[in-house]
Write a protein that holds these residues in place. Sequence first.
Motif, PDB file in Angstrom:
ATOM      1  N   LEU A 282     -16.476 -10.160   0.699  1.00 39.67           N
ATOM      2  CA  LEU A 282     -15.355 -11.106   0.811  1.00 39.67           C
ATOM      3  C   LEU A 282     -14.576 -10.949   2.115  1.00 39.67           C
ATOM      4  O   LEU A 282     -13.657 -11.743   2.373  1.00 39.67           O
ATOM      5  CB  LEU A 282     -14.401 -10.902  -0.368  1.00 39.67           C
ATOM      6  N   HIS A 283     -14.916  -9.909   2.897  1.00 40.29           N
ATOM      7  CA  HIS A 283     -14.188  -9.611   4.145  1.00 40.29           C
ATOM      8  C   HIS A 283     -12.703  -9.377   3.863  1.00 40.29           C
ATOM      9  O   HIS A 283     -11.816  -9.922   4.530  1.00 40.29           O
ATOM     10  CB  HIS A 283     -14.356 -10.755   5.162  1.00 40.29           C
ATOM     11  N   LEU A 284     -12.457  -8.578   2.823  1.00 41.84           N
ATOM     12  CA  LEU A 284     -11.093  -8.253   2.410  1.00 41.84           C
ATOM     13  C   LEU A 284     -10.943  -6.737   2.309  1.00 41.84           C
ATOM     14  O   LEU A 284     -11.932  -6.018   2.122  1.00 41.84           O
ATOM     15  CB  LEU A 284     -10.779  -8.876   1.033  1.00 41.84           C
ATOM     16  N   PRO A 285      -9.714  -6.235   2.407  1.00 36.38           N
ATOM     17  CA  PRO A 285      -9.498  -4.799   2.215  1.00 36.38           C
ATOM     18  C   PRO A 285      -9.872  -4.366   0.800  1.00 36.38           C
ATOM     19  O   PRO A 285      -9.672  -5.109  -0.162  1.00 36.38           O
ATOM     20  CB  PRO A 285      -7.993  -4.623   2.461  1.00 36.38           C
ATOM     21  N   VAL A 286     -10.400  -3.172   0.686  1.00 40.05           N
ATOM     22  CA  VAL A 286     -10.813  -2.655  -0.619  1.00 40.05           C
ATOM     23  C   VAL A 286      -9.627  -2.607  -1.580  1.00 40.05           C
ATOM     24  O   VAL A 286      -9.738  -2.999  -2.750  1.00 40.05           O
ATOM     25  CB  VAL A 286     -11.423  -1.246  -0.457  1.00 40.05           C
ATOM     26  N   ARG A 287      -8.488  -2.143  -1.104  1.00 36.71           N
ATOM     27  CA  ARG A 287      -7.315  -2.024  -1.976  1.00 36.71           C
ATOM     28  C   ARG A 287      -6.837  -3.388  -2.457  1.00 36.71           C
ATOM     29  O   ARG A 287      -6.324  -3.508  -3.572  1.00 36.71           O
ATOM     30  CB  ARG A 287      -6.177  -1.299  -1.239  1.00 36.71           C
ATOM     31  N   TYR A 288      -7.012  -4.418  -1.638  1.00 35.32           N
ATOM     32  CA  TYR A 288      -6.571  -5.749  -2.059  1.00 35.32           C
ATOM     33  C   TYR A 288      -7.494  -6.307  -3.146  1.00 35.32           C
ATOM     34  O   TYR A 288      -7.036  -6.939  -4.102  1.00 35.32           O
ATOM     35  CB  TYR A 288      -6.523  -6.694  -0.873  1.00 35.32           C
ATOM     36  N   VAL A 289      -8.787  -6.062  -3.017  1.00 32.30           N
ATOM     37  CA  VAL A 289      -9.722  -6.501  -4.059  1.00 32.30           C
ATOM     38  C   VAL A 289      -9.401  -5.780  -5.371  1.00 32.30           C
ATOM     39  O   VAL A 289      -9.400  -6.384  -6.450  1.00 32.30           O
ATOM     40  CB  VAL A 289     -11.176  -6.248  -3.628  1.00 32.30           C
ATOM     41  N   SER A 290      -9.116  -4.485  -5.276  1.00 32.89           N
ATOM     42  CA  SER A 290      -8.729  -3.727  -6.465  1.00 32.89           C
ATOM     43  C   SER A 290      -7.453  -4.299  -7.073  1.00 32.89           C
ATOM     44  O   SER A 290      -7.327  -4.412  -8.299  1.00 32.89           O
ATOM     45  CB  SER A 290      -8.529  -2.259  -6.102  1.00 32.89           C
ATOM     46  N   TYR A 291      -6.509  -4.659  -6.235  1.00 32.84           N
ATOM     47  CA  TYR A 291      -5.256  -5.272  -6.696  1.00 32.84           C
ATOM     48  C   TYR A 291      -5.532  -6.580  -7.436  1.00 32.84           C
ATOM     49  O   TYR A 291      -4.961  -6.839  -8.508  1.00 32.84           O
ATOM     50  CB  TYR A 291      -4.339  -5.517  -5.496  1.00 32.84           C
ATOM     51  N   LEU A 292      -6.419  -7.426  -6.901  1.00 32.63           N
ATOM     52  CA  LEU A 292      -6.730  -8.701  -7.555  1.00 32.63           C
ATOM     53  C   LEU A 292      -7.316  -8.474  -8.950  1.00 32.63           C
ATOM     54  O   LEU A 292      -6.931  -9.142  -9.913  1.00 32.63           O
ATOM     55  CB  LEU A 292      -7.726  -9.496  -6.702  1.00 32.63           C
ATOM     56  N   VAL A 293      -8.248  -7.543  -9.040  1.00 35.93           N
ATOM     57  CA  VAL A 293      -8.906  -7.285 -10.323  1.00 35.93           C
ATOM     58  C   VAL A 293      -7.928  -6.691 -11.326  1.00 35.93           C
ATOM     59  O   VAL A 293      -7.844  -7.125 -12.486  1.00 35.93           O
ATOM     60  CB  VAL A 293     -10.114  -6.339 -10.121  1.00 35.93           C
ATOM     61  N   ASN A 294      -7.145  -5.705 -10.901  1.00 32.41           N
ATOM     62  CA  ASN A 294      -6.227  -5.028 -11.818  1.00 32.41           C
ATOM     63  C   ASN A 294      -5.085  -5.919 -12.272  1.00 32.41           C
ATOM     64  O   ASN A 294      -4.703  -5.923 -13.447  1.00 32.41           O
ATOM     65  CB  ASN A 294      -5.643  -3.776 -11.149  1.00 32.41           C
ATOM     66  N   THR A 295      -4.533  -6.687 -11.344  1.00 30.67           N
ATOM     67  CA  THR A 295      -3.331  -7.466 -11.641  1.00 30.67           C
ATOM     68  C   THR A 295      -3.638  -8.806 -12.275  1.00 30.67           C
ATOM     69  O   THR A 295      -3.044  -9.182 -13.282  1.00 30.67           O
ATOM     70  CB  THR A 295      -2.521  -7.689 -10.349  1.00 30.67           C
ATOM     71  N   HIS A 296      -4.583  -9.546 -11.704  1.00 40.39           N
ATOM     72  CA  HIS A 296      -4.832 -10.910 -12.160  1.00 40.39           C
ATOM     73  C   HIS A 296      -5.916 -11.004 -13.228  1.00 40.39           C
ATOM     74  O   HIS A 296      -6.022 -12.034 -13.900  1.00 40.39           O
ATOM     75  CB  HIS A 296      -5.188 -11.803 -10.976  1.00 40.39           C
ATOM     76  N   CYS A 297      -6.716  -9.977 -13.358  1.00 37.77           N
ATOM     77  CA  CYS A 297      -7.781  -9.989 -14.373  1.00 37.77           C
ATOM     78  C   CYS A 297      -7.534  -8.975 -15.474  1.00 37.77           C
ATOM     79  O   CYS A 297      -8.343  -8.867 -16.405  1.00 37.77           O
ATOM     80  CB  CYS A 297      -9.144  -9.729 -13.725  1.00 37.77           C
ATOM     81  N   ALA A 298      -6.429  -8.216 -15.382  1.00 37.79           N
ATOM     82  CA  ALA A 298      -6.053  -7.233 -16.412  1.00 37.79           C
ATOM     83  C   ALA A 298      -7.223  -6.326 -16.767  1.00 37.79           C
ATOM     84  O   ALA A 298      -7.516  -6.080 -17.935  1.00 37.79           O
ATOM     85  CB  ALA A 298      -5.528  -7.936 -17.657  1.00 37.79           C
ATOM     86  N   SER A 299      -7.905  -5.824 -15.754  1.00 32.10           N
ATOM     87  CA  SER A 299      -9.084  -5.008 -15.990  1.00 32.10           C
ATOM     88  C   SER A 299      -9.247  -4.006 -14.854  1.00 32.10           C
ATOM     89  O   SER A 299      -8.564  -4.088 -13.838  1.00 32.10           O
ATOM     90  CB  SER A 299     -10.318  -5.918 -16.081  1.00 32.10           C
ATOM     91  N   ASN A 300     -10.181  -3.066 -15.056  1.00 39.91           N
ATOM     92  CA  ASN A 300     -10.582  -2.247 -13.920  1.00 39.91           C
ATOM     93  C   ASN A 300     -11.893  -2.799 -13.364  1.00 39.91           C
ATOM     94  O   ASN A 300     -12.494  -3.709 -13.945  1.00 39.91           O
ATOM     95  CB  ASN A 300     -10.707  -0.766 -14.300  1.00 39.91           C
ATOM     96  N   PHE A 301     -12.342  -2.270 -12.256  1.00 40.54           N
ATOM     97  CA  PHE A 301     -13.478  -2.866 -11.565  1.00 40.54           C
ATOM     98  C   PHE A 301     -14.744  -2.821 -12.413  1.00 40.54           C
ATOM     99  O   PHE A 301     -15.484  -3.809 -12.509  1.00 40.54           O
ATOM    100  CB  PHE A 301     -13.701  -2.153 -10.224  1.00 40.54           C
ATOM    101  N   ASN A 302     -15.018  -1.685 -13.051  1.00 41.86           N
ATOM    102  CA  ASN A 302     -16.250  -1.556 -13.829  1.00 41.86           C
ATOM    103  C   ASN A 302     -16.295  -2.545 -14.990  1.00 41.86           C
ATOM    104  O   ASN A 302     -17.319  -3.206 -15.221  1.00 41.86           O
ATOM    105  CB  ASN A 302     -16.396  -0.125 -14.357  1.00 41.86           C
TER     106      ASN A 302
END
Length: 362
Positions: A282-302
């Motif tokens: 996605l050409h995005l920072p790793v921490r920002y992708v983690s933020y999107l998943v945790n905050t907007h998807c109410a989940s962890n990456f796995n």
Amino acid sequence: MENWKALAFLLASGQGFVLSLSLIVRGARGPKQHIFLGLILLVLAQELLNAWGIQVHYHQQPDPFRFWNYQSYLVLPLSLWLFARLTTSPDFQFKKKYWLIYFPVVAEVGFRLFWRAYASSSNVKRPSLLENPIWFFLTEILPIAGMVIVLSLYAQKLNRFRLAWQQQLPVFSARHYLRLYGLFGFLTVLTFLWFAGVILEWPIFPVVNLLLTVCLFGLGYLGYLDHSFFMLPSLHKQKSADKPEFAQYDDLSQLQHLMAAFNQDGLHTRSRLTLEDVAAHLHLPVRYVSYLVNTHCASNFNNFVNGFRVQEVIRKLGDPKEQHKTVLALAFESGFNSKSTFNQVFRQHTGKSPSQYLQLQK
């Protein structure tokens, strides 16, 4: 007919007592929400046992054991509130001091026993406590009001929980809706009938007894087959939406790109996919992708990735062109890298093992 009704009440109440006590014992050793579901069922089993006593005129016997004096409707709203908090709020931790909220229950039962002993030792006939308007309000009206308030708050919590849960499941089936709203629906109907019988004085208590009988049998079988049926899964707590370090990104737009990377590009089919791989795609920072998943998807990456993988397996199972392949082969094609992980994740997301799911589809 009356004998059959009495027998049904007695059997259903007995099953309710067994199930409630097993839940309480299990909760004492493990998750505390079992205790409060057990307390709810205990009160309902007591109510049905009381209906049996009325049916066979047990209350009119010369020296009956007055089990109804140990019953308190105040247990229902208090226990439901704690059950709701424990099952829908990831950050809620039960503390020993919370047992103090049951003090009104202890006070009610204690005073009722005292009044009974006082009336028995006195030569003067004492009126029933229910004839006192204050006592009637505290022990009959207040629990109904409490249930209405708690059910309203519980409905809001369940709806928020459903939105978060759906983010982690590829398919939200009727079984998931039953697991989420089954107990709530039953208690809502029961509270409405309770209100109609006590406040409006409608003759609906035969309907209440029938509902309790059917539901205690049903809940009993569910409890024996799957004691955790109404225990909702643990969801990861959403992180704060505050993101000063990512202020330059539009969350909605980037979230759409993230979902497209899985729905259209099929990133989840890559074995051993990492958060770094997705960020690079996605050409995005790793921490920002983690933020999107945790905050907007109410989940962890796995869990987020595995949800897409399970959905991919389910899609392939329904595709006639894939019928010549084994389920395990489809799992590997969808991104899983071991049979044990696939079986565990599939059951977590669908509530069934792969073989059970496949059998139902056939």
